[in-house]
Design a protein around this motif. Sequence first.
Motif, PDB file in Angstrom:
ATOM      1  N   HIS A  58     -23.657  -2.160  66.556  1.00 43.89           N
ATOM      2  CA  HIS A  58     -24.830  -2.978  66.270  1.00 43.89           C
ATOM      3  C   HIS A  58     -24.535  -4.469  66.407  1.00 43.89           C
ATOM      4  CE1 HIS A  58     -22.622  -3.125  62.496  1.00 43.89           C
ATOM      5  NE2 HIS A  58     -23.303  -4.214  62.193  1.00 43.89           N
ATOM      6  N   TRP A  59     -23.227  -4.844  66.390  1.00 41.91           N
ATOM      7  CA  TRP A  59     -22.892  -6.258  66.589  1.00 41.91           C
ATOM      8  C   TRP A  59     -23.259  -6.649  68.023  1.00 41.91           C
ATOM      9  CZ3 TRP A  59     -22.089  -7.662  61.852  1.00 41.91           C
ATOM     10  CH2 TRP A  59     -21.318  -6.910  60.986  1.00 41.91           C
ATOM     11  N   SER A  60     -23.971  -7.732  68.204  1.00 35.89           N
ATOM     12  CA  SER A  60     -24.442  -8.113  69.540  1.00 35.89           C
ATOM     13  C   SER A  60     -23.289  -8.413  70.502  1.00 35.89           C
ATOM     14  CB  SER A  60     -25.376  -9.329  69.447  1.00 35.89           C
ATOM     15  OG  SER A  60     -24.697 -10.445  68.894  1.00 35.89           O
ATOM     16  N   LYS A  61     -22.142  -8.846  69.970  1.00 31.61           N
ATOM     17  CA  LYS A  61     -20.980  -9.177  70.813  1.00 31.61           C
ATOM     18  C   LYS A  61     -19.904  -8.100  70.718  1.00 31.61           C
ATOM     19  CE  LYS A  61     -21.748 -14.157  70.233  1.00 31.61           C
ATOM     20  NZ  LYS A  61     -21.187 -15.451  69.735  1.00 31.61           N
ATOM     21  N   ASN A  62     -20.314  -6.849  70.465  1.00 27.81           N
ATOM     22  CA  ASN A  62     -19.322  -5.806  70.199  1.00 27.81           C
ATOM     23  C   ASN A  62     -18.360  -5.578  71.370  1.00 27.81           C
ATOM     24  OD1 ASN A  62     -20.287  -3.221  71.809  1.00 27.81           O
ATOM     25  ND2 ASN A  62     -22.125  -4.063  70.850  1.00 27.81           N
ATOM     26  N   LYS A  63     -18.779  -5.884  72.602  1.00 28.23           N
ATOM     27  CA  LYS A  63     -17.892  -5.683  73.746  1.00 28.23           C
ATOM     28  C   LYS A  63     -16.812  -6.761  73.838  1.00 28.23           C
ATOM     29  CE  LYS A  63     -21.299  -3.216  76.536  1.00 28.23           C
ATOM     30  NZ  LYS A  63     -22.070  -3.175  77.798  1.00 28.23           N
ATOM     31  N   GLN A  64     -16.997  -7.835  73.094  1.00 28.01           N
ATOM     32  CA  GLN A  64     -16.002  -8.927  73.106  1.00 28.01           C
ATOM     33  C   GLN A  64     -15.179  -8.966  71.817  1.00 28.01           C
ATOM     34  OE1 GLN A  64     -19.583 -11.616  74.462  1.00 28.01           O
ATOM     35  NE2 GLN A  64     -17.726 -12.855  74.510  1.00 28.01           N
ATOM     36  N   LEU A  65     -15.527  -8.143  70.849  1.00 27.94           N
ATOM     37  CA  LEU A  65     -14.843  -8.160  69.551  1.00 27.94           C
ATOM     38  C   LEU A  65     -13.692  -7.163  69.531  1.00 27.94           C
ATOM     39  CD1 LEU A  65     -17.947  -8.358  67.189  1.00 27.94           C
ATOM     40  CD2 LEU A  65     -16.217 -10.134  67.506  1.00 27.94           C
ATOM     41  N   PHE A  85     -18.589 -16.043  61.458  1.00 26.75           N
ATOM     42  CA  PHE A  85     -20.035 -16.192  61.602  1.00 26.75           C
ATOM     43  C   PHE A  85     -20.497 -16.279  63.055  1.00 26.75           C
ATOM     44  CE2 PHE A  85     -19.281 -16.862  57.204  1.00 26.75           C
ATOM     45  CZ  PHE A  85     -20.405 -16.311  56.596  1.00 26.75           C
ATOM     46  N   PRO A  86     -19.775 -16.961  63.959  1.00 27.14           N
ATOM     47  CA  PRO A  86     -20.175 -16.841  65.374  1.00 27.14           C
ATOM     48  C   PRO A  86     -19.780 -15.491  65.990  1.00 27.14           C
ATOM     49  CG  PRO A  86     -18.279 -18.301  65.152  1.00 27.14           C
ATOM     50  CD  PRO A  86     -18.761 -18.015  63.764  1.00 27.14           C
ATOM     51  N   MET A  87     -18.884 -14.758  65.343  1.00 28.64           N
ATOM     52  CA  MET A  87     -18.429 -13.477  65.881  1.00 28.64           C
ATOM     53  C   MET A  87     -19.383 -12.335  65.530  1.00 28.64           C
ATOM     54  SD  MET A  87     -14.366 -13.888  64.923  1.00 28.64           S
ATOM     55  CE  MET A  87     -13.894 -12.230  65.397  1.00 28.64           C
ATOM     56  N   PHE A  88     -19.838 -12.309  64.271  1.00 26.61           N
ATOM     57  CA  PHE A  88     -20.624 -11.183  63.778  1.00 26.61           C
ATOM     58  C   PHE A  88     -22.050 -11.630  63.454  1.00 26.61           C
ATOM     59  CE2 PHE A  88     -16.180 -10.444  62.627  1.00 26.61           C
ATOM     60  CZ  PHE A  88     -15.968  -9.198  63.217  1.00 26.61           C
ATOM     61  N   ASP A  89     -22.975 -10.673  63.525  1.00 28.46           N
ATOM     62  CA  ASP A  89     -24.387 -10.975  63.275  1.00 28.46           C
ATOM     63  C   ASP A  89     -24.689 -10.867  61.782  1.00 28.46           C
ATOM     64  OD1 ASP A  89     -25.032 -11.052  66.142  1.00 28.46           O
ATOM     65  OD2 ASP A  89     -24.592  -8.910  66.053  1.00 28.46           O
TER      66      ASP A  89
END
Length: 808
Positions: free
Chosen positions: A50-57, A123-127
């Motif tokens: 569900h994290w919008s940047k999950n492919k980069q995390l 905070f910039p990493m996770f929604d």
Amino acid sequence: MVKNYLKIAIRNFWKHKVISAVNILGLTLGLTACLLITTYVLDEVSADKHWSKNKQLFRLIEVKQNGTAEEKSAFLISHVANTLHTKFPEIEAYTRGNHLGTLFQYGNKTASAQSWIVEPGAFPMFDFHFSEGGVRKENFDNHTIVITRDYAQKLFGKEDPVGKVVSQVSYYGSPESFKIAGIIDNIPTNSHLYADVLVLKKYATSYNEPQAFGTVFPQYVLLNENTNPEKLSAKVSAYMKTLLKSPVKVQIEFQPIRDVRLKSHKIDNDGSDSLGDMQYIYLFSVIAVFLLLLACINYVNLTTAQSLQRGRETGLRKVLGANRREVTWQFLIESVGFFALCWLLSLWVYKLTLPVLYTFIGKPLTINFTQSLPLFLCLALITFLVSILTGIYPALLHSSYKPANVLKGFFDKANDRGNLRRVLVVTQFFVSTLLIVATIVVYKQLYFINHKNLGFYKDNLLYIESWLDKSPEAIKHEILQDPNVVSMTVSSWSPGNMSSGGMSMIVPDPLHSGESITVYGLGADFDFLKTLEIPLKEGRDFDMSYAADRIDIDSLMEIDWTKYEKADLGKSLIINETGVRKLGLKNPIGASVQFNGMKGRIIGVMADYHSTSFHNEVPVILLRANPQFKYGSPLIRIKPGKLAKTTAKIEAIWKKHFPDRRFEFTFVDDRLEKLYLNEQQLGKLFGYFSALAIFISCLGLIGLAAFATERRTKEIGIRKVLGATVANIFTLLSKDFLKLILVAFIVAIPLSIYLMNQWLQKFAYRIEISWWIFALAGVGIMGIAILAVSFQTIKAALSNPVNSLRNE
């Protein structure tokens, strides 16, 4: 035309009430079980997506090469993420911090919470979507928190919490005050990062300085969109090796955040016991398909078994002008209508049983078919396709009958599908046998775990979740005054978790060139062996009369680590049997050993004890002791039958010395039992699935037995006239079914042996699969099948032959 098809379907349904009821019950149960399992599987595989940047995390993983084996850990020295962020531009942001169980107090109200320590980079990493308040750079002062909506309701009710100050009641030290900066949306429960509270952290400068030893915790990074994590891992590992000049081969891997929940069972994780296993997801998915398949097989078997009755209907319809396409449509519409009815019933049962599933897995799920329109429509489409696939064969079979033959009561041999029905029955009981064997093996392994000698006595042993870091001797003396307290020790060992033992190091394997061994250092006071009742195999226990035993190396490490590393203190140590064997110590007593720079001498050999779960082998343990050990938690042995009364007294003593700390305890046997939570749930699920599979299969047997006896009514009458007994008739009607079940059982044996041996490989200490497991499964499934068909067969055997022959 469709209206006519529906009228005929309803009329046929009502005419064959028993068969229809059997089909409805079987399909409804199969669909419901499939829905429940699918809900759980989808919830697990969607974790952290569900994290919008999950492919980069990514989560950082430290990999140490231990001979041919690798040791992976999610605990990294504090500086790693900061160092990599500074050195490598591919890393955009990072955050470091543990998940902790905490208790916050506001006024007279307290509420427990799962807290996650985060840095500004989180905070910039996770929604984290704020519904109230927000955070600024100055909020990261170690005394500010952000809470979720649910936790705000739990602690404050309708009161606005933003700007309020709460107290954290800790296991260690005095309560701390925290100001609430904002409220965020709830983090999904299937996320491995689930938390009720975010603690905004600013680490001291020393935490960012490269070092080989220090504080460790999980660390997460955000990579640039086009960064290749494998290539970056190679660059980072080479850099870290040069930076730290470590003699041990250490690599840094980037684990995708989407993989953490289901692909971390081989990693030393951040204390989480809620992580899943991808193998179980595959297993449950297959079981869901099997259960639905069993129900569909019942439908096919019972529908094709009506060939005699429905064949005349088909023949008459063809005589009156119906073509094959129209007859095929008739049976397909019946199948779709039947499945639609069962689908609606299964949704109703699903909604009723979903809370039971929540209770079983210990949390609510983020997915619900009845509350999500896309999932609901997807489910409806899949059910429709299954109904078509299931109904196509009976439709083609019945539509192929030749009117002239079926109206005379004759069926072409080409249309006799008895062999197919036999194959389908074998398939049903093949699946049932696999599940029964799996259930027995899982419970036998759990029984083995619960009754195997652990090397120490786990019963009546209390573990307090806190450090005894001040006045340990005074508190210990006071607790031991209670006549119901047998003994007490303070140690760095948290039952079930060897990594809590303080430190570990990798040393060359003296017995195998090129290999290495991990040695764990465990700290305690002088009563560790006595309290845990671990026997000594050689040498002696720690004793205050020996100066080498009394050396306080923990205090020396605090004063000067360099001096500690260089000093040959001759500190007394006790090693376990595995350590003697793996380190090749032929005469261990008096042998000199070195651990993380500290030189000591072995004074005793303790018996091996299982410090972790049976998934892992007993490690090499070096036990060091201080007369007053401050960096550990109390373990207290209590007399049997005196637990509640004595625990209350211990709590009173604890509160007297630590009035501001939480007093929370567990019993060691309960902690160890939780290590096998996945296996316990798996055993229960296998038991439920086995019962359901057998029940669905036996429903089909009952229907087939009813039709078999109906078609052989006159044969049974003739046999009885000629002198056949009830036993003869019962054997005649039952033997065909029992032969099929025997075939299914024999075919299932090799596959069940292979699958369960694969599962048992998860354990370093495991059972052997015995022959009696299969004997028990075979006898059980045969007995159940006989009971299933006995009513119809005995009823036919007891019937009066006059009734069946009077029409001849």
